[in-house]
Write an enzyme that holds these catalytic residues in place. Structure first.
Site, PDB file in Angstrom:
ATOM      1  N   GLN A   1    -113.736  92.803  77.578  1.00 60.35           N
ATOM      2  CA  GLN A   1    -113.292  93.475  78.801  1.00 60.35           C
ATOM      3  C   GLN A   1    -114.441  94.152  79.534  1.00 60.35           C
ATOM      4  O   GLN A   1    -114.237  95.062  80.332  1.00 60.35           O
ATOM      5  CB  GLN A   1    -112.201  94.496  78.471  1.00 60.35           C
TER       6      GLN A   1
ATOM      7  N   ASP B   1    -114.786 106.149  75.096  1.00 60.36           N
ATOM      8  CA  ASP B   1    -113.890 105.030  75.362  1.00 60.36           C
ATOM      9  C   ASP B   1    -114.614 104.017  76.247  1.00 60.36           C
ATOM     10  O   ASP B   1    -115.564 104.361  76.948  1.00 60.36           O
ATOM     11  CB  ASP B   1    -112.621 105.552  76.057  1.00 60.36           C
ATOM     12  N   GLU B   2    -114.165 102.798  76.224  1.00 67.19           N
ATOM     13  CA  GLU B   2    -114.747 101.730  77.058  1.00 67.19           C
ATOM     14  C   GLU B   2    -116.255 101.629  76.864  1.00 67.19           C
ATOM     15  O   GLU B   2    -117.032 101.539  77.818  1.00 67.19           O
ATOM     16  CB  GLU B   2    -114.441 101.984  78.551  1.00 67.19           C
TER      17      GLU B   2
ATOM     18  N   ARG C   1    -103.013  92.629  81.530  1.00 67.63           N
ATOM     19  CA  ARG C   1    -102.277  93.804  82.006  1.00 67.63           C
ATOM     20  C   ARG C   1    -100.779  93.549  81.979  1.00 67.63           C
ATOM     21  O   ARG C   1     -99.974  94.467  82.093  1.00 67.63           O
ATOM     22  CB  ARG C   1    -102.653  94.181  83.456  1.00 67.63           C
TER      23      ARG C   1
ATOM     24  N   LYS D   1    -105.849 101.496  71.960  1.00 70.59           N
ATOM     25  CA  LYS D   1    -107.082 102.154  71.567  1.00 70.59           C
ATOM     26  C   LYS D   1    -107.234 103.530  72.192  1.00 70.59           C
ATOM     27  O   LYS D   1    -107.755 104.449  71.559  1.00 70.59           O
ATOM     28  CB  LYS D   1    -108.293 101.283  71.878  1.00 70.59           C
ATOM     29  N   THR D   2    -106.735 103.685  73.401  1.00 67.51           N
ATOM     30  CA  THR D   2    -106.816 105.004  74.012  1.00 67.51           C
ATOM     31  C   THR D   2    -105.936 105.983  73.244  1.00 67.51           C
ATOM     32  O   THR D   2    -106.302 107.145  73.048  1.00 67.51           O
ATOM     33  CB  THR D   2    -106.385 104.934  75.486  1.00 67.51           C
TER      34      THR D   2
END
Length: 716
Positions: free
Chosen positions: A248, A217-218, A597, A34-35
DNA sequence: TCGAATTCCGTTTTT
DNA sequence: CGGAATTCGA
């Protein structure tokens, strides 16, 4: 539009990037790139003719911003786009529009330590006792209010219960102190910038003209202030692109509101929603475990994790006897990995609390494994560094009394408490700042002449430093260290002092790097930037070292091999986060972030005994371990399950090393007094000899299970 | 006023 | 247990 540029994306990613006008929500699971989507979108916007200057991307940390800048540059999206964190953006806004906001642009940014000093003073000045009104709690409460954009006046209106009224008082006084010191805390940055934007049409107009394309983002970790800021900025053009993953969200405790992302489609009814469910990072083995785990959260929208990578990977759960065995086993295993040719930078180790890094550090030194502990702000918390920075803060902002008091007698120059009190009295009497009072030391009748001389020498030194405090930061720091006498005093201090001087050298180097990177370096700008450093900012993923960090810091990173330690009830989930279902679900998400991760292998472990603040505790394997699938569940949880005492099946128990003389047993219904919790009534007494447990319902409303031998109970 | 010594205290995560 | 705050003696 560069076709070859988009060719690297999957169809759904391409779709996300191509929606150029109007609101867009990208719901993206872990490892979905997504980044990368945001970066491509920036590049796509620029290559379709939009001026980079009109683009604003907001990331979660400075580190993430830096990486995004580099990636955007690599894609040919030339400089000019504003890519920063919410806090940095607010600093910019407040500096640019300081006049409108009624702020002196040279304001100091107060971190937690500074805030604590301020709140303590506020509590004292409100004639309250710090025991009944713990500074931490008060700050937490104020922070929550600020995150909701509620100022002291608004909060003070119609408060009826005692605690709220008192809090309102403290909040108001705390805020007055900040204003007097020309200081903003982290929450002020967000609140003031947001309110300025909402209440001032000119500023709003200018900024939404400037930032015509907003990318965040986030988004799942935005708090209310950030949400309002983003939505106000985007209100006119509606070009808001938010990406995030509700699974998340791990910053609820800091005010993050998961509803922000859940409500996006309601806020922007014409929004395009793109889901990125493919996972390009992890092996199926890892994803299966992650999926099972997160499925245990009841308050969530179901979402698949679709593996794209298909090669072999392994997930294991291992129990060790104690924390040091755990640390050494992990170190040994990593040693073997490295011998087999794995690069240390491909290994990440996560834990719930920073304290757990100690045991690991020791084991890694012993096994000669190169490591870096990701705790960036630690450097800036060292005494000598804080001292130097305090000097700089005074030069930039003489009203900063916290900084001023810190340096007044550092290094020792014979200015003690009595003198400080007399100067403060004078300052309060005359209604001037502390620094003004220092300047007028000659007229303070209560002072002895020796004190006056010392004070005026100090003032002269600060004045002369201030005159040369413009331009690049590094030379200013070097001058401060020399002129203040810090250097000399550390020089005389032997080994410790030598170490401190080396740290100061490192500070100078870092400042020199800032000077190079900044177009118009200034002391104020430098100080405001380093105040916003985050833990991960210190992480250098390119050096050949194993990375050790908290699960929170792991967000956004990935490693071939991941180790997650301390899977015990009370540690993960943490006991302070196990109260409500919401908290428990956040702990689970935190673990989920850690699990996802891992690119290939994941090693999860727990210790049956863990030493916590000097006490060896018997632990219970984390309930999360039983949610990863039957193959991974530890065998020994039933040993710890609730016994017939009914006491604390999910709490840690202390092992009785030495049993002190047991006091007289307590019967249910009896009144008792506890040293810290005060009066309470015994609900239950479980007689287990030295391990007897008393369950007490305290007048504070809390119910606690206490071990008799440690509880220090008395009969009132 | 300073520095050493002792007591106290708090225990999660961080922009 | 370890760091911070406070106290105490010089």
């Amino acid at each position: 539009m560069h076709q070859e540029l988009l060719g690297q994306l999957t169809p759904s990613q391409r779709q996300a990037v191509l929606h150029r006008e109007g609101p867009l929500l990208v719901l993206a699971g872990p490892g979905s790139g997504k980044t990368r989507v945001i970066t491509y979108r920036i590049a796509a916007l620029v290559s379709s003719g939009i001026n980079a200057y009109n683009i604003c991307a907001i990331t979660f940390t400075n580190k993430a911003a830096e990486e995004m800048r580099q990636r955007a540059a690599a894609l040919g999206a030339s400089a000019g786009a504003r890519i920063s964190t919410f806090h940095s953006l607010c600093v910019r806004i407040l500096r640019r529009y300081a006049g409108y906001a009624g702020i002196d642009p040279h304001y100091s940014i107060y971190d937690e330590a500074d805030q604590t000093r301020c709140i303590k003073q506020a509590i004292k000045e409100c004639n309250l006792d710090a025991t009944n009104f713990p500074p931490r709690r008060m700050l937490e409460a104020i922070s929550t209010l600020k995150n909701k954009l509620i100022d002291a006046t608004a909060f003070a209106a119609d408060r009826d219960d005692f605690f709220s009224r008192t809090l309102a008082q403290v909040y108001a006084r705390y805020q007055e102190l900040l204003v007097a010191r020309n200081a903003l805390d982290f929450d002020d940055l967000l609140m003031k910038a947001t309110l300025l934007l909402e209440n001032n049409a000119t500023v709003r107009q200018e900024l939404s003209d400037r930032f015509q394309y907003l990318l965040i983002d986030e988004y799942q970790d935005t708090n209310h202030a950030q949400y309002r800021l983003a939505n106000t900025l985007a209100a006119r053009h509606g070009n808001i692109c938010a990406t995030g993953d509700p699974d998340q969200s791990i910053y609820r405790w800091r005010g993050a509101d998961i509803r922000n992302i859940l409500a996006f489609e309601r806020d922007w009814p014409q929004a395009t929603v793109v889901k990125l469910q493919e996972n390009f990072r992890s092996t199926p083995a890892v994803l299966e475990v992650a999926d099972r785990l997160i499925a245990c959260n009841r308050n969530r929208k179901e979402k698949a994790l679709i593996p794209v990578r298909s090669h072999e990977g392994e997930v294991t759960v291992t129990g060790y006897d104690d924390h040091s065995e755990e640390a050494h086993a992990v170190a040994r295993e990593i040693g073997e990995l490295i011998e087999r040719g794995v690069s240390p930078k491909e290994i990440g180790i996560f834990y719930r609390v920073n304290a757990m890094s100690r045991a690991l550090e020791e084991a890694f030194v012993r096994h000669k494994i190169p490591y870096q502990i990701v705790r960036g702000v630690e450097f800036y918390n060292r005494k000598e560094i804080r001292d130097v920075l305090a000097y700089l803060r005074v030069l930039a902002n003489p009203a900063d009394e916290i900084a001023l008091l810190r340096i007044l007698n550092t290094p020792a120059r014979g200015i003690g408490k009595v003198t400080v009190d007399r100067v403060r009295d004078y300052a309060v009497r005359k209604g001037v700042t502390f620094f003004e009072a220092l300047k007028q030391a000659g007229q303070i009748a209560t002072l002895k002449s020796a004190a006056r001389t010392k004070l005026s020498t100090f003032v002269r030194m600060i004045d002369s430093l201030t005159r040369k405090a413009s331009g690049p930061a590094a030379p200013i720091i070097e001058r401060v260290v020399r002129v203040s006498g810090l250097e000399e005093s550390l020089h005389k201090a032997g080994h410790e002092g030598q170490n401190a001087l080396e740290n100061i050298d490192e500070l100078v180097s870092a400042a020199a790097a800032y000077d190079l990177q900044s177009e118009t370096p200034s002391l104020t700008d430098y100080l405001q930037q380093i105040a916003l450093f985050s833990d991960t900012d210190a992480y250098d993923g390119s050096i050949e070292r194993v990375a050790l960090m908290t699960l929170h810091a792991a967000k956004g990173l990935e490693f071939e091999h991941v180790f997650i330690l301390g899977l015990e009830d009370g540690t993960l989930p943490h006991e302070r986060g196990s109260g409500s279902e919401e908290e428990m679900e956040e702990e689970r998400r935190l673990f989920f972030v850690g699990v996802t991760r891992a690119k290939t292998n994941l090693r999860i472990s727990y210790a049956r005994y863990r030493t916590l603040r000097g006490q060896v505790l018997r632990t219970v394997p984390s309930k999360f371990l039983f949610e990863l699938g039957p193959a991974l569940a530890p065998q020994d949880r039933e040993d710890f399950e609730e016994d017939d005492t009914g006491y604390a099946h999910s709490e840690m128990r202390r092992t009785a090393a030495v049993a002190p003389q047991p006091s007289a047993p307590f019967a249910p219904g009896e009144l008792v007094r506890h040293k810290t919790f005060g009066l309470g009534r015994v609900k239950k007494f479980v007689d287990m000899g030295a391990n007897s447990v008393v369950v007490i319902s305290f007048n504070t409303g809390q119910t606690k299970s206490l071990l008799l031998q440690y509880a220090d109970l008395s009969k009132p």
